[in-house]
Scaffold this motif. Structure first.
Motif, mmCIF file in Angstrom:
data_model
loop_
_atom_site.group_PDB
_atom_site.id
_atom_site.type_symbol
_atom_site.label_atom_id
_atom_site.label_comp_id
_atom_site.label_asym_id
_atom_site.label_seq_id
_atom_site.Cartn_x
_atom_site.Cartn_y
_atom_site.Cartn_z
ATOM 1 N N TYR A 55 0.844 -1.198 0.000
ATOM 2 C CA TYR A 55 0.000 0.000 0.000
ATOM 3 C C TYR A 55 0.876 1.244 0.000
ATOM 4 C CZ TYR A 55 -4.085 2.846 1.402
ATOM 5 O OH TYR A 55 -5.114 3.766 1.463
ATOM 6 N N ASP A 56 0.311 2.343 -0.392
ATOM 7 C CA ASP A 56 1.048 3.605 -0.429
ATOM 8 C C ASP A 56 1.684 3.880 0.933
ATOM 9 O OD1 ASP A 56 2.031 5.987 -1.398
ATOM 10 O OD2 ASP A 56 0.173 7.097 -1.094
ATOM 11 N N GLY A 57 3.011 4.046 0.962
ATOM 12 C CA GLY A 57 3.736 4.307 2.192
ATOM 13 C C GLY A 57 4.278 3.082 2.889
ATOM 14 N N GLY A 102 8.026 5.205 1.430
ATOM 15 C CA GLY A 102 8.127 6.308 0.485
ATOM 16 C C GLY A 102 8.669 5.932 -0.871
ATOM 17 N N GLU A 103 9.035 4.665 -1.056
ATOM 18 C CA GLU A 103 9.454 4.240 -2.388
ATOM 19 C C GLU A 103 8.230 4.169 -3.314
ATOM 20 O OE1 GLU A 103 11.761 0.678 -2.382
ATOM 21 O OE2 GLU A 103 12.833 1.202 -0.546
ATOM 22 N N ASP A 104 8.447 3.838 -4.555
ATOM 23 C CA ASP A 104 7.353 3.701 -5.503
ATOM 24 C C ASP A 104 6.656 2.365 -5.237
ATOM 25 O OD1 ASP A 104 5.597 3.509 -7.580
ATOM 26 O OD2 ASP A 104 7.095 3.622 -9.177
ATOM 27 N N ASN A 123 -4.150 4.561 7.462
ATOM 28 C CA ASN A 123 -3.150 4.737 6.409
ATOM 29 C C ASN A 123 -3.807 5.417 5.220
ATOM 30 O OD1 ASN A 123 -1.272 3.162 7.969
ATOM 31 N ND2 ASN A 123 -2.388 1.348 7.294
ATOM 32 N N LEU A 124 -3.235 6.527 4.782
ATOM 33 C CA LEU A 124 -3.823 7.329 3.708
ATOM 34 C C LEU A 124 -3.107 7.074 2.386
ATOM 35 C CD1 LEU A 124 -4.576 8.919 6.383
ATOM 36 C CD2 LEU A 124 -4.629 10.952 4.944
ATOM 37 N N ALA A 125 -3.884 6.822 1.360
ATOM 38 C CA ALA A 125 -3.313 6.777 0.010
ATOM 39 C C ALA A 125 -3.297 8.193 -0.552
ATOM 40 C CB ALA A 125 -4.141 5.871 -0.887
ATOM 41 N N ARG A 126 -2.145 8.596 -1.066
ATOM 42 C CA ARG A 126 -2.039 9.921 -1.666
ATOM 43 C C ARG A 126 -2.874 9.987 -2.947
ATOM 44 N NH1 ARG A 126 2.744 10.167 -3.832
ATOM 45 N NH2 ARG A 126 3.034 7.923 -3.505
#
Length: 415
Positions: free
Chosen positions: A170-172, A176-178, A212-215
Motif C-alpha cells: 500500500y502507499d507508504g 516512500g518508495e514507488d 493509512n492514507l493513500a495519496r
C-alpha cells in the motif's frame, strides 16, 4: 460479583463490551448514556455506521411514519416504493452531479456482503480468478473478504486456505518508495509468476489498518495502471464513504471513477443494515438471481438512506463542515501528540489517528478516555493507533470537548 447474562449466555467472541465495560441504554446525536445515566461522547460512531449521529430526529420521524403506515419491511428484491425512492435519490443527488453512470446492486445488509458480491462480479466479468489487495487492508470477515484482508489473526480464523489473491504494498508501506513499481513490473513480466488479475481492491484510507492514507497521486496512478491493463478497480468505501473524508465518495479527491464500489455502514443513514454495490453500466453482467440474499430488501433502511441523502447531500454544506472540522481535529491532535515523544498523527476529514511509538500506549489511552467519558477504539497491525471517528454532525463544542478528553487521556498515559 454476580456474573451477568452477557457472561453466562453470550459467546466469548464479543469484543467491544470488554473494552467499554458498561451497559448502554440510550443514545442521541454524539452521545451515549448507560443504564446508570452516565454520558459518553462518541468518537467511534458505530465503527463508521453512524456518520449522521445517533437517533437523528429527521431520519427517526421518517422511519416511524413509514412503519406506522404499514410500509413494506422485507421484500427481497421486489420493487417497492421505498426502493424506488432511494434509487431515484441516488441517481439525482449522487450519480448525476458526479457524472457517474452506475448501476446499483443490493447484495445483502453488510459491508462484507458488498465485498463478496464485488469480487464475484469482477471474476465473472473478466473470466479471471486472482484479485490483488494491499498490505494492512481490511475488507470483512467472510471468506472472500478475508482473502483480500491483510491482518494475520483475522485470516487465521478462517480455518481454511484463502487462495486466488496476492497482496501488494500500500502507499507508504515501503517507506516512500514507488509502491506501485513491483505491481507494474510483475504484471508486465510474463515470468513474474503473477497471474493476470480480475481486479484490484483498495481502500483510499485504511481504517482498521491504522488510518493509512493513500495519496491522491498514488490513487490516480493505480487507476491508470488498472485501466491500461484491463484490470477492474474496486474501491471499498464501506467505512470511508458517505462523507467520512469530506466528499460523499472518498475517491472523489483523486478524480477517479472506480469500476466497482462497495458501500455499507452509513449508507443506511440511521444505523440500519444496508449495503450497495455500484458498478459501471457495462459491467452489469449478472443473470437474474445469480447473486442474492434474503435481507437485501431492508426497506426501513431504504427510507432512512433516502432521507439522509436528501438531508445532507443536496448541497455541499456537510462536506465543507467535515473538512473544516477535520482541520480542527488535525490541529488539536498535533498539539496532543507533541506532548508524547514519538507520537504522530494522520488522517483526512473526520477520520484521524494518534500513532504511538509504544503500541501499548494506544490501548491505555483508549481505556483512560473511556473512564473520562469518551469512546475511541484502536486500530493498526499492532493496535498502535488510537482511531478517532466522531459523527460528522457533531458540534464544534463537542469536537473541542472530545479533544480535551483525549488530551487528558494521553497525558495520563505518557506523562
Amino acid at each position: 460479583m454476580t456474573a451477568s447474562v452477557f457472561d453466562t449466555v453470550e459467546s466469548n467472541v464479543r469484543g467491544y463490551c470488554r473494552v467499554w465495560p458498561t451497559v448502554f441504554a440510550t443514545a442521541s446525536g454524539s452521545w451515549l448514556r448507560d443504564e446508570a445515566g452516565r454520558e459518553y461522547l462518541d468518537f467511534f460512531a458505530g465503527a463508521g455506521a453512524l456518520n449522521y449521529g445517533h437517533s437523528n430526529p429527521v431520519f427517526k420521524q421518517a422511519l416511524v411514519d413509514y412503519i406506522l403506515n404499514d410500509g413494506i419491511i422485507h421484500s427481497l428484491d421486489m420493487a417497492t416504493t421505498a426502493k424506488r425512492g432511494l434509487l431515484e435519490t441516488l441517481r439525482d443527488l449522487v450519480f448525476v452531479p458526479r457524472g457517474l453512470d452506475y448501476k446499483v446492486q443490493f447484495p445483502g445488509p453488510t459491508g462484507a456482503n458488498a465485498v463478496e458480491a464485488a469480487l464475484k462480479l469482477a471474476r465473472k466479468i473478466t473470466g479471471r480468478q486472482t484479485v490483488l489487495n494491499f498490505t494492512n487492508a481490511f475488507h470483512g470477515m467472510s471468506l472472500g473478504a478475508l482473502s483480500v484482508t491483510g491482518n494475520a489473526a483475522k485470516r487465521a480464523a478462517a480455518g481454511v486456505p484463502l487462495p486466488y489473491t496476492n497482496p501488494m504494498p500500500y502507499d507508504g508501506f515501503l517507506g516512500g518508495e514507488d509502491e506501485l513499481r513491483w505491481m507494474r513490473r510483475a504484471l508486465d513480466d510474463t515470468s513474474s509468476g503473477l497471474d493476470r488479475p480480475a481486479a484490484v481492491i483498495v481502500e483510499t484510507v485504511q481504517g482498521e489498518g491504522g488510518i493509512n492514507l493513500a495519496r491522491v497521486e498514488w490513487l490516480r496512478e493505480l487507476a491508470e495502471l488498472c485501466a491500461a491493463r484491463d484490470i477492474l478497480l474496486i474501491v471499498d468505501d464501506v467505512q470511508m464513504g458517505c462523507g467520512r473524508t469530506g466528499p460523499f465518495f472518498s475517491f472523489e479527491i483523486a478524480g477517479i471513477t472506480p469500476d466497482i464500489v462497495a458501500m455499507s455502514k452509513s449508507i443506511g443513514g440511521y444505523g440500519l443494515p444496508m449495503a450497495l454495490v455500484l458498478f459501471k453500466a457495462e459491467h452489469d453482467q449478472w443473470a437474474p438471481g445469480e447473486h442474492n440474499g434474503t435481507f437485501r430488501g431492508n426497506n426501513p433502511a431504504f427510507v432512512t438512506a433516502r432521507v439522509a441523502l436528501e438531508q445532507y447531500w443536496s448541497d455541499d454544506v456537510l462536506e465543507r463542515a467535515v473538512l473544516a472540522k477535520g482541520e480542527r481535529l488535525a490541529a488539536g491532535l498535533a498539539e496532543i501528540a507533541a506532548g508524547c515523544p514519538g507520537t504522530t498523527t494522520r488522517g483526512r476529514g473526520l477520520i484521524h489517528g494518534l500513532v504511538f511509538a509504544d503500541p501499548s500506549h494506544a490501548g491505555k489511552v483508549s481505556q483512560a478516555a473511556f473512564e473520562l467519558g469518551l469512546l475511541v477504539e484502536t486500530s493498526g497491525s499492532t493496535n498502535q493507533v488510537v482511531k478517532l471517528m466522531p459523527p460528522l454532525t457533531l458540534s464544534a463544542d463537542e469536537l473541542d470537548h472530545g479533544l480535551g478528553l483525549i488530551g487528558t487521556a494521553v497525558a495520563a498515559v505518557c506523562g
